[in-house]
Design a protein around this motif. Structure first.
Motif, PDB file in Angstrom:
ATOM      1  N   UNK A  77      66.025  25.437  48.724  1.00 27.09           N
ATOM      2  CA  UNK A  77      65.917  26.811  49.203  1.00 27.09           C
ATOM      3  C   UNK A  77      65.842  26.842  50.727  1.00 27.09           C
ATOM      4  N   UNK A  78      66.211  27.986  51.278  1.00 30.11           N
ATOM      5  CA  UNK A  78      66.170  28.177  52.722  1.00 30.11           C
ATOM      6  C   UNK A  78      64.788  28.680  53.115  1.00 30.11           C
ATOM      7  N   UNK A  79      63.999  27.843  53.742  1.00 26.59           N
ATOM      8  CA  UNK A  79      62.678  28.268  54.188  1.00 26.59           C
ATOM      9  C   UNK A  79      62.811  29.270  55.336  1.00 26.59           C
ATOM     10  N   UNK A  80      61.922  30.246  55.346  1.00 28.46           N
ATOM     11  CA  UNK A  80      61.890  31.260  56.395  1.00 28.46           C
ATOM     12  C   UNK A  80      60.454  31.421  56.860  1.00 28.46           C
ATOM     13  N   UNK A  81      60.256  31.370  58.169  1.00 32.21           N
ATOM     14  CA  UNK A  81      58.910  31.462  58.738  1.00 32.21           C
ATOM     15  C   UNK A  81      58.680  32.841  59.346  1.00 32.21           C
ATOM     16  N   UNK A  82      57.431  33.281  59.281  1.00 35.35           N
ATOM     17  CA  UNK A  82      56.999  34.515  59.937  1.00 35.35           C
ATOM     18  C   UNK A  82      55.810  34.158  60.826  1.00 35.35           C
ATOM     19  N   UNK A  83      55.925  34.455  62.110  1.00 41.90           N
ATOM     20  CA  UNK A  83      54.829  34.220  63.043  1.00 41.90           C
ATOM     21  C   UNK A  83      54.385  35.553  63.625  1.00 41.90           C
ATOM     22  N   UNK A  84      53.080  35.795  63.580  1.00 43.07           N
ATOM     23  CA  UNK A  84      52.514  37.031  64.100  1.00 43.07           C
ATOM     24  C   UNK A  84      51.480  36.702  65.176  1.00 43.07           C
ATOM     25  N   UNK A 113      61.993  31.793  50.514  1.00 42.08           N
ATOM     26  CA  UNK A 113      63.277  32.481  50.696  1.00 42.08           C
ATOM     27  C   UNK A 113      63.182  33.519  51.810  1.00 42.08           C
ATOM     28  N   UNK A 114      64.325  33.892  52.318  1.00 42.73           N
ATOM     29  CA  UNK A 114      64.408  34.947  53.330  1.00 42.73           C
ATOM     30  C   UNK A 114      63.900  36.274  52.769  1.00 42.73           C
ATOM     31  N   UNK A 115      64.231  36.551  51.513  1.00 42.97           N
ATOM     32  CA  UNK A 115      63.841  37.822  50.904  1.00 42.97           C
ATOM     33  C   UNK A 115      62.319  37.964  50.828  1.00 42.97           C
ATOM     34  N   UNK A 116      61.629  36.913  50.413  1.00 43.15           N
ATOM     35  CA  UNK A 116      60.171  36.973  50.329  1.00 43.15           C
ATOM     36  C   UNK A 116      59.530  37.121  51.703  1.00 43.15           C
ATOM     37  N   UNK A 117      60.110  36.463  52.707  1.00 39.36           N
ATOM     38  CA  UNK A 117      59.591  36.590  54.072  1.00 39.36           C
ATOM     39  C   UNK A 117      59.749  38.015  54.585  1.00 39.36           C
ATOM     40  N   UNK A 118      60.902  38.618  54.336  1.00 41.48           N
ATOM     41  CA  UNK A 118      61.140  39.977  54.806  1.00 41.48           C
ATOM     42  C   UNK A 118      60.241  40.979  54.084  1.00 41.48           C
ATOM     43  N   UNK A 119      60.045  40.797  52.784  1.00 42.05           N
ATOM     44  CA  UNK A 119      59.165  41.683  52.028  1.00 42.05           C
ATOM     45  C   UNK A 119      57.739  41.599  52.549  1.00 42.05           C
ATOM     46  N   UNK A 140      64.274  27.667  60.462  1.00 44.21           N
ATOM     47  CA  UNK A 140      64.251  26.343  61.094  1.00 44.21           C
ATOM     48  C   UNK A 140      65.615  25.661  61.035  1.00 44.21           C
ATOM     49  N   UNK A 141      66.012  25.049  62.146  1.00 40.41           N
ATOM     50  CA  UNK A 141      67.232  24.256  62.129  1.00 40.41           C
ATOM     51  C   UNK A 141      66.989  22.811  62.545  1.00 40.41           C
ATOM     52  N   UNK A 142      65.820  22.521  63.101  1.00 42.74           N
ATOM     53  CA  UNK A 142      65.496  21.154  63.487  1.00 42.74           C
ATOM     54  C   UNK A 142      63.988  20.982  63.423  1.00 42.74           C
ATOM     55  N   UNK A 143      63.523  20.012  62.646  1.00 47.78           N
ATOM     56  CA  UNK A 143      62.075  19.808  62.530  1.00 47.78           C
ATOM     57  C   UNK A 143      61.786  18.351  62.236  1.00 47.78           C
ATOM     58  N   UNK A 144      60.745  17.848  62.878  1.00 51.01           N
ATOM     59  CA  UNK A 144      60.272  16.499  62.563  1.00 51.01           C
ATOM     60  C   UNK A 144      58.748  16.513  62.552  1.00 51.01           C
ATOM     61  N   UNK A 145      58.206  15.658  61.710  1.00 50.98           N
ATOM     62  CA  UNK A 145      56.759  15.579  61.592  1.00 50.98           C
ATOM     63  C   UNK A 145      56.226  16.512  60.525  1.00 50.98           C
ATOM     64  N   UNK A 146      54.900  16.733  60.554  1.00 53.38           N
ATOM     65  CA  UNK A 146      54.263  17.542  59.520  1.00 53.38           C
ATOM     66  C   UNK A 146      53.044  18.262  60.078  1.00 53.38           C
TER      67      UNK A 146
END
Length: 230
Positions: free
Chosen positions: A2-9, A69-75, A100-106
């Protein structure tokens, strides 16, 4: 996958809501329970005046969520009660939806997928977080302040925020840049490059995550600055 989608506030708590704001640290992730598609969440404080500092801010804070998913993030962004609660108690309120398009670590054992390609000439966001080894903290903070000052003077910087799970030892930086060129020019030169070389060469971190995102949308106010993307 799945395509992860992040929301930062990011929030600056209004003067009449300081007690409510302080309660966010006590409640932690509890208000985020049972949110559809939420796979990772961190409630965060901020440094003095929203920067990267050993002195915490009494009003500025934020949270970072990742959805399946993008849909859950937008909702979540559009209708979740916790988002509306933060907005109603805020003097400043900023929200960004990120791929995200580039990530390393945790981060607390969580790693992000790398599924989208970097945008050619669109805004880029960066999230850098680290758990600092206690016996390396003084060296780390000596390098951190010049790097933060360099961001403010860097060409193409749109927004910067110093964040953290705990003062001094568990820190994060979130930035937005005009394009890939501007973030690379900052990352590969000056105080930031010196700090990164020291961090890796001298083993400052027990855990770290460095992620770059395509900015799907970003809007609001942070440190008195209005941001609107697209």
């Amino acid at each position: 996958m799945s395509v992860q989608t992040a929301v930062l506030v990011l929030i600056d708590i209004a003067p009449g809501s300081r007690l409510w704001g302080f309660s966010r640290y006590i409640l932690g992730k509890f208000p985020f329970r049972n949110i559809p598609g939420l796979i990772f969440c961190k409630v965060l404080g901020s440094g003095f005046e929203g920067g990267f500092s050993t002195k915490p801010s009494l009003t500025k804070q934020g949270f970072f969520c990742v959805f399946d998913t993008k849909q859950n993030a937008e909702t979540f962004q559009q209708s979740a009660p916790i988002v509306k609660a933060y907005s109603s108690h805020a003097n400043e309120f900023f929200v960004a939806t990120l791929y995200p398009y580039s990530s390393r670590g945790s981060w607390s054992g969580f790693s992000m997928n790398n599924l989208s390609s970097p945008p050619a000439n669109e805004p880029i966001a960066s999230l850098t977080r680290a758990s600092i080894r206690p016996f390396k903290a003084m060296q780390f903070w000596a390098k951190a302040k010049p790097a933060e000052q360099a961001i403010k003077a860097a060409s193409g910087s749109i927004l910067t925020a110093g964040l953290g799970e705990a003062p001094y030892f568990r820190q994060a930086t979130f930035t937005i840049w005009e394009n890939l060129k501007s973030i690379d020019e900052y990352a590969q030169s000056g105080a930031h490059l010196s700090a990164i070389k020291a961090a890796y060469g001298e083993d400052y971190f027990s855990e770290s995550m460095f992620t770059r995102f395509k900015v799907s949308s970003a809007s609001g106010v942070w440190q008195g600055k209005h941001v609107q993307i697209p």
